[in-house]
Each structure stands twice: as structure tokens, then as C-alpha cells.
Scaffold this active site. Structure first.
Site, PDB file in Angstrom:
ATOM      1  CB  CYS A   2      -0.864   0.017   1.248  1.00 35.86           C
ATOM      2  SG  CYS A   2      -1.752  -1.528   1.474  1.00 35.86           S
ATOM      3  NE  ARG A  27       4.155   1.704  -1.746  1.00 34.86           N
ATOM      4  CZ  ARG A  27       5.280   1.026  -1.585  1.00 34.86           C
ATOM      5  NH1 ARG A  27       6.306   1.297  -2.351  1.00 34.86           N
ATOM      6  NH2 ARG A  27       5.375   0.091  -0.680  1.00 34.86           N
ATOM      7  CD1 TRP A  74      -1.749  -5.238  -3.389  1.00 36.78           C
ATOM      8  CD2 TRP A  74      -2.828  -4.161  -5.006  1.00 36.78           C
ATOM      9  NE1 TRP A  74      -1.861  -6.081  -4.447  1.00 36.78           N
ATOM     10  CE2 TRP A  74      -2.517  -5.455  -5.463  1.00 36.78           C
ATOM     11  CE3 TRP A  74      -3.515  -3.297  -5.861  1.00 36.78           C
ATOM     12  CZ2 TRP A  74      -2.872  -5.916  -6.726  1.00 36.78           C
ATOM     13  CZ3 TRP A  74      -3.856  -3.755  -7.118  1.00 36.78           C
ATOM     14  CH2 TRP A  74      -3.532  -5.046  -7.543  1.00 36.78           C
ATOM     15  CG  ASN A 100       3.099  -1.099   2.722  1.00 35.29           C
ATOM     16  OD1 ASN A 100       2.518  -2.037   2.191  1.00 35.29           O
ATOM     17  ND2 ASN A 100       4.285  -0.672   2.334  1.00 35.29           N
ATOM     18  N   GLY A 101       1.965  -3.690   4.716  1.00 36.52           N
ATOM     19  CA  GLY A 101       2.652  -4.919   5.111  1.00 36.52           C
ATOM     20  C   GLY A 101       1.640  -5.982   5.491  1.00 36.52           C
ATOM     21  CD  GLU A 506       5.954 -16.078 -18.676  1.00 42.15           C
ATOM     22  OE1 GLU A 506       4.968 -16.525 -19.279  1.00 42.15           O
ATOM     23  OE2 GLU A 506       5.983 -14.926 -18.208  1.00 42.15           O
ATOM     24  CE  LYS A 510       6.229 -11.887 -19.942  1.00 45.05           C
ATOM     25  NZ  LYS A 510       5.352 -12.532 -19.000  1.00 45.05           N
ATOM     26  CD  GLU A 513       3.914 -10.327 -22.698  1.00 49.89           C
ATOM     27  OE1 GLU A 513       2.745  -9.945 -22.706  1.00 49.89           O
ATOM     28  OE2 GLU A 513       4.399 -11.007 -21.785  1.00 49.89           O
ATOM     29  CG  HIS A 529       8.881 -35.399 -32.737  1.00 47.54           C
ATOM     30  ND1 HIS A 529       8.741 -36.669 -33.244  1.00 47.54           N
ATOM     31  CD2 HIS A 529       9.434 -35.544 -31.511  1.00 47.54           C
ATOM     32  CE1 HIS A 529       9.169 -37.550 -32.354  1.00 47.54           C
ATOM     33  NE2 HIS A 529       9.604 -36.886 -31.289  1.00 47.54           N
ATOM     34  CE  LYS A 628      -0.432  -6.359 -15.291  1.00 45.70           C
ATOM     35  NZ  LYS A 628       0.657  -7.306 -15.621  1.00 45.70           N
TER      36      LYS A 628
HETATM   37  C1  F6R Z   1       1.762 -11.914 -20.291  1.00 46.92           C
HETATM   38  C2  F6R Z   1       0.542 -11.582 -19.592  1.00 46.92           C
HETATM   39  C3  F6R Z   1      -0.714 -12.267 -19.989  1.00 46.92           C
HETATM   40  C4  F6R Z   1      -1.550 -12.610 -18.752  1.00 46.92           C
HETATM   41  C5  F6R Z   1      -2.908 -13.157 -19.181  1.00 46.92           C
HETATM   42  C6  F6R Z   1      -3.747 -13.572 -17.997  1.00 46.92           C
HETATM   43  O1  F6R Z   1       2.842 -11.206 -19.796  1.00 46.92           O
HETATM   44  O2  F6R Z   1       0.529 -10.767 -18.717  1.00 46.92           O
HETATM   45  O3  F6R Z   1      -0.460 -13.402 -20.747  1.00 46.92           O
HETATM   46  O4  F6R Z   1      -0.852 -13.540 -18.005  1.00 46.92           O
HETATM   47  O5  F6R Z   1      -3.615 -12.188 -19.914  1.00 46.92           O
HETATM   48  O6  F6R Z   1      -4.026 -12.502 -17.179  1.00 46.92           O
HETATM   49  P1  F6R Z   1      -4.505 -12.707 -15.699  1.00 46.92           P
HETATM   50  O7  F6R Z   1      -3.403 -13.396 -14.965  1.00 46.92           O
HETATM   51  O8  F6R Z   1      -4.781 -11.345 -15.184  1.00 46.92           O
HETATM   52  O9  F6R Z   1      -5.722 -13.579 -15.754  1.00 46.92           O
END
Ligand code: F6R
Length: 633
Positions: A2, A27, A74, A100-101, A506, A510, A513, A529, A628
Site C-alpha cells: 500500500c 502502489r 492494495w 503497509n505490510g 514463458e 515475454k 510480447e 519432430h 493489462k
Molecule cells: C503476459 C501476460 C498475460 C496474462 C494473461 C492472464 O505477460 O501478462 O499473458 O498472463 O492475460 O491474465 P490474468 O493473470 O490477469 O488472468
């Protein structure tokens, strides 16, 4: 994670507090509140949702005072709501705190306080602090504060105000950051630098286990252990001479070596000096993992307080399905290995958008685990609804308290990673894996599927995880060099096996994207294969080759790539002596149990994606076409 702020001076406190909270919104932003020391009593307001809601409320009901504290939340314990927002008050409302914590032992403390007749108004861990202070108060605020802090286990940065001491704020730090801003006739407290920058650039970074008393006239810093021996104990934050008040005067007047001058601008300070949120969040991983594990490992066992599924209920399931999207799905793939290894149950890890439209065969003996950072992903939410409609039990692993998916699940376990601002998920991923592993161990013990000493041994290694993650991040320089050399390449292949084929997935995700480079993740055994046809001298393969039962197989796969003139960048264990002889570039991670290795092995891949993106002149925090939180199908 937070945001907290305090002001004690001669100017109206509320505008300064709100301004500080605005700069700390990254935060936490599920609710906000302020409390100030009015002429006779504490005056406060709090509101659910973004800070603007509180600002609107305060425009209608202004609070006049020159000392006060504020908080932007948060959530960790209790969903976002007005009652759970900070500040929290003592019963007679003469004391208020913001925090916070995480207080690990709040259950025990709460039970004890309730037995003594205290009525709680929230579900937070924080509220115990203020009741402990009120109970211990006998006229000396600092002493009551110390007594309360002594009883807390966990992490905190906490600010206390009282109507009986209207010009002062007491603050304490243990495991969560806190700074004191030193001004002229006014002083500040904040969880983070940006909050105070418009007012002062002189600050004391409060060290662990320190208490500060902040008034308009000065700042006194105490050692928490030393306050037990009496007020004004010497502390290395001050210059150590004389009593507290005298020291405070000197702190205010002179810039001793302990009062540092901050030379960041506000934008840089939000990112704690990092260039982007993504790299800041990569560096936050040791702490995020620590927070996620906090209070959940006791006496060699996993303990989930308030978890509604009893061991007897956990024993009744005969199958597990994990549903998630993107990075969260990769965490689910790792969890599949862990649950199968420890709990000896059959597990499917399915992408939510497929799960929701599959011909599902689910029933009362099915456990469905939904994994989601945001808790709002539309496909995962639909999958949860469908699973419940068919009679399955849903446990959610989530980072955002009170979001939609947890609300619609039977049970929830929160990762305590704090807000993830960068679009590309990093700290959410590693904390999801850590929490899923804890859940696998809990399931295993409930079902009697794993011996106690095996579970205790894994948990012992997990304790060392934050340190090992920190050490892995220490490879940043090598990874920068790799990025400098290979950022113009058009294609990448990532390979791994068992627990680490999801790491390959992953790493590829990364990179694509945030740097828009085509990258594929493969199980290394699949190379022959098809994908090995791609390999030539200009085509890098990133191989995850840490110690595991398939280590020799990975070595053979690397040899196959090298035999075709391919370029190999490897992630290997620190003790390894063989991979280095085969590959072009090597990044080492600490040796650990295979089930923990994906948490370490992904970090170089996060850093690689980040540095490649920066090298290509892109903004890693805001990749094109991506959001996001994917709240539409
Ligand atoms: C990749 C990324 C996305 C999320 C996906 C699921 O870096 O952020 O692939 O992992 O959209 O999102 P959440 O976890 O919010 O359901």
C-alpha cells in the site's frame, strides 16, 4: 503493497496528504483514506475505489488540521470495502493507524483482543495494531506504540496518530519501506519517495526496526529494541548525540550524512530509479515471493489461515484441472508437475478459452484451480462459472483481492505481489508458482501423499528462494550483453523439459510480447519432430538446462542443436561444469530442487526480453495491441 503518507507541519494537512497519495497510487488503488488531528478529536474519511472518490468526498466534507496521515490500499486481508480501508481506529477513536505490510499473527492477536471485549470493524490484519496501542496506552504514546509493535510478527510500515498528542505522528518500520522527509517547520513520512518530492528533497531512509516521532519541530528516531530501555536511545539514523529532542533539532538543522538528498525526478522516483516498471517489478520479485510466503509456512508445514477447504474435503477430490490464460497458464503448467509429484493426483492444465468451450466432464469430485493475476480475465471467469455449474469446487490463485474471479470461487489464495503495472507479467508469475507449489504441498499433506520430511525439505529450500532470486537477478550484466548482441535477430526458439518446458513457453511469450520478435517455446523432446528444421547459425535457441532428472536429455538436445550449427544460450545450474563447454552463452542460477527451478530459470528470460525490447527502442511497459487485463472474450 500500500501507499502511506504522513504530514506534520503548519500548513493544511489534507491537500498535502492527497497530493502524496496521488503520487503513490501505483502502489495500490482499491481504496483510500485520511485521518487528521482536529482541535479535539481525530477527523477522518475513507472511501472505496480510486483516490478520486475520496477527493470528491473531502471536497464536500473538508477536514481542517495540520497533522495527519493517509493511505492508499492494495488489499491483502479482506476485500476492498469502506470498512477495510485505512485508517483503522481504536474503539474510542482516539488512536488511528495506517499500515503497509502483513501481520502474520493477526489471527491470534485478534482472538486475544476479542476475548478482552474489543469489537472489530474490519477484516484486516491492520486493525489489531490500533487496538493493541489503545490497550497499552497509559499516557506515553511512544511506549504504547512500542508495546504494540513488540507483539507483531510479520512486516509493517505503520503510522500512528492520536487526538491526545495532536501534533505528532509515530512511525515504525519492520520489513516494509518507510522514509522521513525533512522540511522547514514541517516533516513528512511516506512509503515511497515520490510522495514527498514536491515538498522536500531531504530524507531519512528509516532503517529496519526503527521508530520515528515526527512533529512540526523535528524528527526523533529510535531503535525499536532500544526504546525498551528508555526514550531517546541512540540510533545510527541520527547522529547519536544527546536525547531524542536534541538530536531531532540537529537533524532538522543540518544535513548530517544520514539525511540524504534525493536527486530523482518524480517520474523516476515512481519507478524507484529504474527506467521502466517492468524492470522494477523484476527486481521486486525477492520481496514479492517473501510476502506471498509470509505466514504460510509454520513448523515444516504449509498453513493457509481462513482457507475454507478442510483436509477431509481436500482428500475427496480425485482430479485437478487448472485453468488460466497466458503467463498464468504457464504457472498452471508448472503446478501440474508439482501436484502430480507431491499430491499424486492427475492434473490437466487447460487454457481458459478452450476449457470454457470444451465438452467438460466435471463433477463433485473435481477440483478446479483458476490462476489469474488480475482476477478479471473474461475467459477464466467464464471457466470458473462453468466448473461451478457442473458441481466442481474452484480454488483461485489471484493477486487482486476482491476481484471477480475470487468472488465467484469457493476458495481463494492471494499472491501478495503488489500491483503489477507493466503489461508483461513478471512478479505475478513467480509468486503464482510459489503459491501453487505451497498449495501442492498442502494438498499432498492433506492426502497423506508426501512424507512430512520431504515437504519440510522443500519448504526449507523455499525459505531461501528470495535470496536465490536476488542472486539470479545479479546476472543482469551478462544478459544485457546477450541482448546487445542478439536484439536484431528475427526468430528465437526456447526449449526445456518437465518443470521447465513452461519456462520455455514463458520466455518465448515475454520476448514476443514486448520486443515483437517471433519466438517459440517447445518441449525439448519435440525438437526432432519438426522445429529443429529451423536451426541454423543465425537462429538462437535458449535452452533451460538446470539440474533435474532430465538433465542428460537436455544436454543431448543441446548437442543436437550445436551439431546443426545452431547458437545456444543456456540457463544452467551454478554447480554445472558440462553445459558451459557446449554453449555460446551461459547464465547460471543457484542449484535448487527441480520443483523450485522454474522460479529461478525464468528470471534471465524476463531480463532478456526486457533488454532486447529496450535495445530495439520499444516501450516494454506498454507493448502494442496488449492490455493489462483482458476483460472481454
Ligand atoms: C503476459 C501476460 C498475460 C496474462 C494473461 C492472464 O505477460 O501478462 O499473458 O498472463 O492475460 O491474465 P490474468 O493473470 O490477469 O488472468
Amino acid at each position: 503493497m500500500c501507499g502511506i503518507i504522513g504530514y506534520s507541519g503548519r500548513r493544511p494537512a489534507v491537500p498535502i496528504i492527497l497530493d502524496g497519495l496521488r503520487r503513490l497510487e501505483y502502489r495500490g488503488y482499491d481504496s483510500a483514506g485520511v485521518v487528521v488531528c482536529g482541535a479535539e478529536r481525530l477527523l477522518g474519511e475513507k472511501e472505496r475505489g480510486r483516490l478520486d472518490n475520496l477527493v470528491r468526498l473531502l471536497a464536500l466534507r473538508p477536514l481542517a488540521a495540520t497533522t495527519g496521515v493517509g493511505h492508499t490500499r492494495w488489499a491483502t486481508h479482506g476485500p476492498p470495502s469502506k470498512e477495510n480501508s485505512h485508517p483503522h481506529y481504536s474503539q474510542d477513536e482516539t488512536f488511528a493507524v495506517v499500515h503497509n505490510g502483513i501481520i502474520e499473527n493477526f489471527h491470534d492477536l485478534r482472538r486475544g483482543l476479542e476475548r478482552r471485549g474489543v469489537r472489530f470493524r474490519s477484516q484486516t490484519d491492520t486493525e489489531v495494531i490500533v487496538h493493541l496501542i489503545a490497550q497499552g496506552y497509559e499516557g506515553d504514546l511512544l511506549e504504547a506504540f512500542r508495546r504494540a509493535l513488540e507483539q507483531l510478527r510479520g512486516a509493517y510500515a505503520v503510522l500512528l496518530v492520536s487526538s491526545r498528542h495532536p501534533d505528532e505522528i509515530l512511525a515504525a518500520r519492520h520489513g516494509s519501506p518507510l522514509i522521513v522527509g525533512v522540511g522547514e517547520g514541517e516533516n513528512f513520512l511516506a512509503s515511497d519517495v515520490p510522495a514527498i518530492l514536491p515538498y522536500t528533497r531531504r530524507a531519512i531512509y528509516l532503517k529496519e526496526n526503527r521508530v520515528a516521532r515526527v512533529t512540526p519541530a523535528g524528527v526523533e528516531v529510535y531503535d525499536l529494541a532500544a526504546t525498551a530501555r528508555g526514550r531517546g536511545a541512540r540510533t545510527s539514523d541520527g547522529d547519536g548525540a544527546g536525547d531524542g529532542a536534541a538530536r531531532a533539532a540537529r537533524l532538522e538543522r543540518s544535513s548530517t550524512t544520514r539525511v540524504v538528498t534525493i536527486d530523482l525526478d518524480i517520474k523516476a522516483a515512481e519507478k524507484e530509479g529504474f527506467d521502466h516498471f517492468m524492470v522494477k517489478e523484476i527486481h521486486e520479485q525477492p520481496r514479492a515471493i517473501e510476502e506471498t510466503m509470509r505466514g504460510r509456512v509454520r513448523g515444516g508445514e504449509v498453513v493457509f489461515d481462513d482457507f475454507p477447504l478442510s483436509p477431509a474435503r481436500l482428500r475427496k477430490f480425485n482430479r485437478v484441472s487448472i485453468i488460466a490464460c497466458g503467463t498464468a497458464w504457464h504457472a498452471g503448467l508448472v503446478a501440474k508437475f508439482a501436484i502430480e509429484e507431491f499430491a499424486r493426483m492427475s492434473v490437466d492444465a487447460v487454457i481458459s478459452s478452450e476449457f470454457r468451450y470444451a465438452n467438460l466432464v466435471l463433477g463433485r469430485r473435481d477440483l478446479v484451480i483458476a490462476v489469474s493475476q488480475s482476477g478479471e480475465t473474461a475467459d477464466t471467469l467464464a471457466g470458473v462459472r462453468e466448473a461451478r455449474r457442473l458441481g466442481a469446487t474452484v480454488v483461485t490463485i489471484c493477486n487482486v483481492v476482491g476481484s471477480s474471479i475470487p468472488r465467484e470461487s469457493n476458495a481463494v489464495l492471494y499472491t501478495h505481489a503488489g500491483p503489477e503495472v507493466a503489461v508483461a507479467s513478471t512478479k505475478a508469475y513467480t509468486t503464482q508458482m510459489a503459491l501453487l507449489l505451497l498449495f501442492a504441498l498442502r494438498l499432498a499433506r492433506a492426502r497423506g501423499a508426501a512424507p512430512r520430511d520431504r515437504v519440510a525439505a522443500v519448504l526449507e529450500q523455499m525459505r531461501a528462494l528470495p535470496g536465490m532470486v536476488r542472486e539470479t537477478i545479479g546476472n543482469d550484466r551478462t544478459i544485457r550483453q546477450i541482448a546487445a548482441k542478439y536484439h536484431k535477430v528475427y526468430n528465437y526458439l526456447f526449449v526445456g523439459r518437465r518443470y521447465n518446458y513452461p519456462t520455455a513457453f514463458e520466455g518465448a511469450l515475454k520476448l514476443k510480447e514486448i520486443s515483437y520478435i517471433h519466438a517459440e517455446g517447445y518441449q525439448a523432446g519435440e525438437l526432432k519432430h519438426g522445429p529443429i528444421a529451423l536451426v541454423d547459425g543465425s537462429f538462437p535457441t535458449v535452452a533451460i538446462c538446470v539440474r533435474s532428472p532430465v538433465y542428460e536429455k537436455m544436454l543431448s538436445n543441446i548437442q543436437e542443436i550445436k551439431a546443426r550449427g545452431g547458437l545456444v544460450l543456456a540457463v544452467a545450474s551454478k554447480s554445472d561444469r558440462r553445459v558451459s563447454r557446449l554453449v555460446d552463452w551461459l547464465v547460471r542460477v543457484p542449484d535448487t530442487d527441480e520443483c523450485l527451478s522454474p522460479i529461478l530459470a525464468v528470471i534471465p528470460l524476463q531480463l532478456l526480453a526486457y533488454h532486447v525490447s529496450v535495445r530495439r527502442g520499444l516501450d516494454p511497459d506498454r507493448p502494442r495491441n496488449l492490455a493489462k487485463s483482458v476483460t472481454v472474450e
